[in-house]
Design a protein around this motif. Sequence first.
Motif, PDB file in Angstrom:
ATOM      1  N   ASP A   1       0.820  -1.212   0.000  1.00 64.09           N
ATOM      2  CA  ASP A   1       0.000   0.000   0.000  1.00 64.09           C
ATOM      3  C   ASP A   1       0.853   1.260   0.000  1.00 64.09           C
ATOM      4  O   ASP A   1       0.519   2.270   0.641  1.00 64.09           O
ATOM      5  N   GLY A   2       1.978   1.193  -0.694  1.00 64.11           N
ATOM      6  CA  GLY A   2       2.842   2.359  -0.821  1.00 64.11           C
ATOM      7  C   GLY A   2       3.697   2.653   0.388  1.00 64.11           C
ATOM      8  O   GLY A   2       4.414   3.660   0.408  1.00 64.11           O
ATOM      9  N   LYS A   3       3.670   1.789   1.409  1.00 67.01           N
ATOM     10  CA  LYS A   3       4.452   2.016   2.617  1.00 67.01           C
ATOM     11  C   LYS A   3       5.434   0.865   2.834  1.00 67.01           C
ATOM     12  O   LYS A   3       5.166  -0.278   2.464  1.00 67.01           O
ATOM     13  N   ALA A   4       6.561   1.196   3.443  1.00 66.28           N
ATOM     14  CA  ALA A   4       7.575   0.188   3.740  1.00 66.28           C
ATOM     15  C   ALA A   4       7.308  -0.437   5.105  1.00 66.28           C
ATOM     16  O   ALA A   4       6.955   0.252   6.062  1.00 66.28           O
ATOM     17  N   HIS A   5       7.465  -1.740   5.178  1.00 63.66           N
ATOM     18  CA  HIS A   5       7.263  -2.486   6.415  1.00 63.66           C
ATOM     19  C   HIS A   5       8.481  -3.367   6.664  1.00 63.66           C
ATOM     20  O   HIS A   5       9.288  -3.599   5.765  1.00 63.66           O
ATOM     21  N   GLU A   6       8.586  -3.882   7.893  1.00 68.75           N
ATOM     22  CA  GLU A   6       9.690  -4.788   8.212  1.00 68.75           C
ATOM     23  C   GLU A   6       9.234  -5.792   9.267  1.00 68.75           C
ATOM     24  O   GLU A   6       8.278  -5.555  10.017  1.00 68.75           O
ATOM     25  N   ARG A   7       9.941  -6.907   9.306  1.00 71.66           N
ATOM     26  CA  ARG A   7       9.641  -7.948  10.298  1.00 71.66           C
ATOM     27  C   ARG A   7      10.912  -8.734  10.584  1.00 71.66           C
ATOM     28  O   ARG A   7      11.681  -9.041   9.671  1.00 71.66           O
ATOM     29  N   VAL A   8      11.135  -9.047  11.857  1.00 75.49           N
ATOM     30  CA  VAL A   8      12.264  -9.875  12.281  1.00 75.49           C
ATOM     31  C   VAL A   8      11.725 -11.215  12.753  1.00 75.49           C
ATOM     32  O   VAL A   8      10.835 -11.260  13.619  1.00 75.49           O
ATOM     33  N   THR A   9      12.256 -12.306  12.205  1.00 75.88           N
ATOM     34  CA  THR A   9      11.810 -13.655  12.554  1.00 75.88           C
ATOM     35  C   THR A   9      13.012 -14.497  12.934  1.00 75.88           C
ATOM     36  O   THR A   9      13.975 -14.594  12.171  1.00 75.88           O
ATOM     37  N   ASP A  10      12.977 -15.106  14.118  1.00 78.28           N
ATOM     38  CA  ASP A  10      14.003 -16.079  14.496  1.00 78.28           C
ATOM     39  C   ASP A  10      13.701 -17.399  13.793  1.00 78.28           C
ATOM     40  O   ASP A  10      12.611 -17.955  13.960  1.00 78.28           O
ATOM     41  N   VAL A  11      14.655 -17.896  13.027  1.00 74.97           N
ATOM     42  CA  VAL A  11      14.421 -19.126  12.268  1.00 74.97           C
ATOM     43  C   VAL A  11      15.223 -20.305  12.784  1.00 74.97           C
ATOM     44  O   VAL A  11      14.972 -21.446  12.387  1.00 74.97           O
ATOM     45  N   ALA A  12      16.183 -20.063  13.667  1.00 78.13           N
ATOM     46  CA  ALA A  12      16.958 -21.158  14.267  1.00 78.13           C
ATOM     47  C   ALA A  12      17.429 -20.719  15.638  1.00 78.13           C
ATOM     48  O   ALA A  12      17.998 -19.628  15.789  1.00 78.13           O
ATOM     49  N   CYS A  13      17.173 -21.552  16.651  1.00 74.30           N
ATOM     50  CA  CYS A  13      17.553 -21.256  18.033  1.00 74.30           C
ATOM     51  C   CYS A  13      18.523 -22.334  18.522  1.00 74.30           C
ATOM     52  O   CYS A  13      18.423 -23.490  18.130  1.00 74.30           O
ATOM     53  N   SER A  14      19.417 -21.955  19.410  1.00 67.18           N
ATOM     54  CA  SER A  14      20.334 -22.928  19.992  1.00 67.18           C
ATOM     55  C   SER A  14      19.704 -23.625  21.188  1.00 67.18           C
ATOM     56  O   SER A  14      18.628 -23.242  21.664  1.00 67.18           O
ATOM     57  N   ASP A  15      20.369 -24.657  21.675  1.00 68.30           N
ATOM     58  CA  ASP A  15      19.983 -25.369  22.906  1.00 68.30           C
ATOM     59  C   ASP A  15      18.596 -25.972  22.843  1.00 68.30           C
ATOM     60  O   ASP A  15      17.912 -26.097  23.866  1.00 68.30           O
ATOM     61  N   GLY A  16      18.148 -26.342  21.652  1.00 70.95           N
ATOM     62  CA  GLY A  16      16.854 -26.980  21.539  1.00 70.95           C
ATOM     63  C   GLY A  16      15.672 -26.061  21.705  1.00 70.95           C
ATOM     64  O   GLY A  16      14.524 -26.509  21.677  1.00 70.95           O
ATOM     65  N   ARG A  17      15.916 -24.764  21.873  1.00 67.02           N
ATOM     66  CA  ARG A  17      14.805 -23.815  21.969  1.00 67.02           C
ATOM     67  C   ARG A  17      14.106 -23.715  20.617  1.00 67.02           C
ATOM     68  O   ARG A  17      14.717 -23.885  19.572  1.00 67.02           O
ATOM     69  N   GLN A  18      12.834 -23.401  20.636  1.00 68.20           N
ATOM     70  CA  GLN A  18      12.052 -23.271  19.426  1.00 68.20           C
ATOM     71  C   GLN A  18      11.454 -21.867  19.357  1.00 68.20           C
ATOM     72  O   GLN A  18      11.036 -21.312  20.376  1.00 68.20           O
ATOM     73  N   PRO A  19      11.412 -21.276  18.155  1.00 66.48           N
ATOM     74  CA  PRO A  19      10.769 -19.962  18.046  1.00 66.48           C
ATOM     75  C   PRO A  19       9.325 -20.025  18.526  1.00 66.48           C
ATOM     76  O   PRO A  19       8.594 -20.984  18.260  1.00 66.48           O
ATOM     77  N   GLY A  20       8.896 -19.000  19.251  1.00 65.65           N
ATOM     78  CA  GLY A  20       7.535 -18.944  19.755  1.00 65.65           C
ATOM     79  C   GLY A  20       6.552 -18.498  18.697  1.00 65.65           C
ATOM     80  O   GLY A  20       6.868 -18.404  17.499  1.00 65.65           O
ATOM     81  N   LEU A  21       5.332 -18.179  19.145  1.00 65.29           N
ATOM     82  CA  LEU A  21       4.273 -17.800  18.212  1.00 65.29           C
ATOM     83  C   LEU A  21       4.629 -16.540  17.440  1.00 65.29           C
ATOM     84  O   LEU A  21       4.196 -16.352  16.318  1.00 65.29           O
ATOM     85  N   ARG A  22       5.397 -15.661  18.038  1.00 71.53           N
ATOM     86  CA  ARG A  22       5.795 -14.426  17.363  1.00 71.53           C
ATOM     87  C   ARG A  22       7.121 -14.570  16.630  1.00 71.53           C
ATOM     88  O   ARG A  22       7.727 -13.570  16.237  1.00 71.53           O
ATOM     89  N   GLY A  23       7.574 -15.812  16.466  1.00 70.90           N
ATOM     90  CA  GLY A  23       8.810 -16.031  15.736  1.00 70.90           C
ATOM     91  C   GLY A  23      10.035 -15.564  16.475  1.00 70.90           C
ATOM     92  O   GLY A  23      10.979 -15.048  15.868  1.00 70.90           O
ATOM     93  N   ARG A  24      10.074 -15.763  17.804  1.00 65.76           N
ATOM     94  CA  ARG A  24      11.207 -15.342  18.598  1.00 65.76           C
ATOM     95  C   ARG A  24      11.704 -16.497  19.460  1.00 65.76           C
ATOM     96  O   ARG A  24      10.916 -17.237  20.054  1.00 65.76           O
ATOM     97  N   CYS A  25      13.031 -16.653  19.542  1.00 67.51           N
ATOM     98  CA  CYS A  25      13.613 -17.656  20.423  1.00 67.51           C
ATOM     99  C   CYS A  25      13.480 -17.192  21.872  1.00 67.51           C
ATOM    100  O   CYS A  25      13.643 -16.003  22.164  1.00 67.51           O
TER     101      CYS A  25
END
Length: 324
Positions: A211-235
């Motif tokens: 819609d003519g505007k710039a957006h951004e998003r940060v997503t964790d895609v790999a976590c150490s120590d067996g942690r898994q990204p949460g619902l918001r894509g964060r370790c």
Amino acid sequence: ECALGQATTDEECAYEQFFPLCEAGETMGCITPTSMVRDGLKRGLAMEAETGINAFKVGFIGSTDTHNANPGDAEEYDYRGSAGVFSSPAAKRLSTDNPKRTQLLRNPGGLAAVWAHENTRDALFDSMKRREAYGTSGTRIQLRFFAGEAYSEAMLAAPDAIAQAYASGVPMGGDLRLPPDATPTFMVIAQMDPMSVPLDRVQVIKGWLADGKAHERVTDVACSDGRQPGLRGRCPDLVAPVDLSNCSPSAGQGAGQLSAVWSDPDYDPAEHAFYYLRVLEIPTCRWSTYDALRLGQAPEQDLPATQQERAWSSPIWSRPPQRP
């Protein structure tokens, strides 16, 4: 990387931000979002959507900016200041006599990494021209980033994973243009610096126009120590801190290698977008904390005692399919 507070809520992007953000009417000794690379990437998308040309399609490197004749000496524990004659010994580096405290805000600098077919001048320059390069904050993380149509988790374990990635996609710095009905997948492989500490996480930073505007998003895609990204894509955060009495890093945390194949759930083939990687190590002491320990004093209260060394890949640009 970007200006925290105005154009983003990504706290990790303000790593070692040298100047404060400009207030209304300020023009000197401060920064604006337009001073930052992520804002430039967003402006390039808007420019391409309007004119067909992206003047800010840049690759990433990191480099030192010191005047000590020691290029590549980017370790925190060995920092002598940006100009040794003015910033040594440690007591001078930590001095608060300068009201702007600029010496305390400096750091050892980063390193430039280039993926080339061979270690020759021509091959290195060819790689830089195609932006197959990345920057680090001073550590020697090895980082690979590819985008294509048919990457799979099984490829990560294949002995020829890198060859397959080149054959069926584009590396960092490239343009990804897929058929309208295709969905891109991204392959990430990061290895720790064997002389540093293990890795904490790998993140994909996406910027796009809608819609003519710039957006951004940060997503964790790999976590150490067996942690898994949460619902918001964060370790989940690491729990053990650095021992500030001797700067020993957290034992038993982090990973020697992190890898992933990731698909953007919000991919739209009609959008102009970019994707780049940010790889974080587990926390370690900042140079100012090492200096304080050597002087037998507590770390500066208004400076971060620790930091997370990192690497940033050059972006991959996703472009709408060409019109017939």
